[in-house]
Design a protein around this motif. Structure first.
Motif, PDB file in Angstrom:
ATOM      1  N   ASP A   1      -4.900   0.505  -8.542  1.00  0.00           N
ATOM      2  CA  ASP A   1      -5.756  -0.754  -8.135  1.00  0.00           C
ATOM      3  C   ASP A   1      -6.164  -1.743  -8.408  1.00  0.00           C
TER       4      ASP A   1
ATOM      5  N   ASN B   1       0.659  -1.186   0.137  1.00  0.00           N
ATOM      6  CA  ASN B   1      -0.336  -0.146   0.125  1.00  0.00           C
ATOM      7  C   ASN B   1       1.037   1.454  -0.296  1.00  0.00           C
TER       8      ASN B   1
ATOM      9  N   LYS C   1      -9.455  -2.688  -6.946  1.00  0.00           N
ATOM     10  CA  LYS C   1     -10.048  -3.393  -5.803  1.00  0.00           C
ATOM     11  C   LYS C   1     -11.045  -3.619  -5.862  1.00  0.00           C
TER      12      LYS C   1
ATOM     13  N   SER D   1     -12.080  -7.544  -3.190  1.00  0.00           N
ATOM     14  CA  SER D   1     -13.275  -7.285  -2.934  1.00  0.00           C
ATOM     15  C   SER D   1     -13.802  -9.241  -2.222  1.00  0.00           C
TER      16      SER D   1
END
Length: 377
Positions: free
Chosen positions: A46, A38, A48, A52
């Motif tokens: 990114d 990060n 994301k 998830s």
């Protein structure tokens, strides 16, 4: 100048950006944060959604049965939508050959857009790429991150990621880039040595370290000598962590009342830095000729770091005193070096001081930023 830095490993581009800003340049850093580490960026691509919980099992299924990672596609899509913001830069630098880390054909498409709407394009060799991977496969190093694989091809799941750099599809990307870049810069000897003689090679520029942000911790040994090992499971075999683990078992039995051992695993960058702050000795990696970024930051703090410090490194910087311990892939040698330090704690103090002085002299982020600007111009 307006400078665009694409991709991030180990905070290299972040520190370079800080140096360039000090020199008055305008800098934009776009990256995916490098997974769980990060790292900061100005614009993110990114994946994301793919990371998830909702898509965790579908992603695994796609990867298992179709050999396709939906996260790679998402990174490419997110980068595509950033393209309108990535225009009119004087310099674009890629962190490595797969800086967006998407599907090869998509990566080439995106890079064509980047090349069309900006001026000069440069490439960093700061991680695995086609040239250094082939060099390692040809066993031209005494040892390398591919040594465990060459000794036992079934050793780990880490290696398909590295070996993809010599795949037919990636070589298309490699040749595409080398036909269009102004040049390639190596960040340390592990990448500079394979590039020797390549017409695009612009030389080695050491990793930039922002010592303003890294406090030197004067070594104090009150009771026990603290040894730190931070394990990244993605790089477990490549860094030779198993050598350190075995050596630590011996050290614990031999010096139980004299040492404290701290081990962490797969933690974010900021947590990693905090975890080793009180350590005297940090165990980094064994399969290297030179220091990577984590080792350099620890050296800046005054830690004694077990890492790459081969003769090529010593000769290049004309060192007469040790600034780090050359960690060899040999348990007996590691135990011998650790034992010497435990029995001679004043050496820990001396090497820690030498390490900080070395970083300030050879890796200062503003001085390194000037070197980049000189090469780019």
């Amino acid at each position: 100048m307006r400078i665009l830095l694409i991709g991030e490993y180990s905070r290299l581009h972040n520190s370079l950006k800080e140096g360039l800003l000090e020199l008055g340049h305008e800098v934009t850093l776009v990256s995916d944060g490098d997974d769980f580490k990060n790292y900061p960026n100005d614009l993110s691509f990114d994946a994301k959604w793919s990371k998830s919980k909702l898509l965790h099992y579908p992603r695994r299924a796609f990867h298992k049965f179709l050999k396709f990672d939906i996260a790679a596609f998402e990174r490419g899509i997110r980068f595509y939508f950033l393209l309108p913001k990535l225009k009119h830069f004087d310099i674009v630098q890629l962190i490595n050959e797969a800086s967006v880390n998407t599907i090869v054909s998509f990566e080439i498409f995106l890079l064509k857009k980047i090349i069309a709407q900006n001026k000069k394009l440069f490439l960093l060799s700061s991680g695995a790429d086609a040239i250094c991977v082939q060099y390692m496969l040809d066993k031209k190093f005494n040892y390398s991150i591919l040594t465990p694989f060459l000794e036992n091809p079934t050793v780990s799941k880490e290696y398909p990621y590295i070996l993809r750099y010599i795949s037919k599809s990636h070589l298309k990307l490699h040749h595409f880039l080398f036909q269009r870049i102004k040049g390639v810069i190596a960040s340390d000897f592990d990448y500079a040595i394979p590039l020797q003689g390549n017409e695009k090679f612009l030389g080695l520029i050491p990793n930039p370290i922002n010592t303003v942000k890294i406090d030197y911790i004067s070594t104090e040994i009150k009771h026990r000598i603290i040894i730190f090992l931070g394990i990244n499971r993605h790089n477990y075999f490549k860094k030779g962590i198993y050598f350190f683990e075995e050596a630590l078992q011996i050290i614990k039995e031999k010096y139980d009342e004299k040492v404290e051992i701290i081990i962490t695993e797969n933690i974010p960058y900021q947590d990693y830095i905090s975890s080793y702050s009180k350590a005297h000795i940090l165990l980094d990696q064994v399969y290297a000729y030179d220091q990577g970024y984590n080792a350099l930051e620890a050296m800046a703090k005054g830690k004694v770091v077990f890492t790459g410090a081969e003769q090529e490194f010593t000769d290049f910087y004309q060192l007469t005193e040790r600034v780090a311990i050359n960690a060899l892939p040999n348990v007996d040698e590691l135990v011998k070096e650790m034992s010497f330090l435990i029995e001679n704690p004043h050496e820990i103090v001396n090497i820690g001081k030498n390490a900080r002085a070395f970083i300030e002299k050879e890796h200062d982020y503003v001085r390194i930023a000037k070197k980049y600007v000189s090469v780019w111009e």
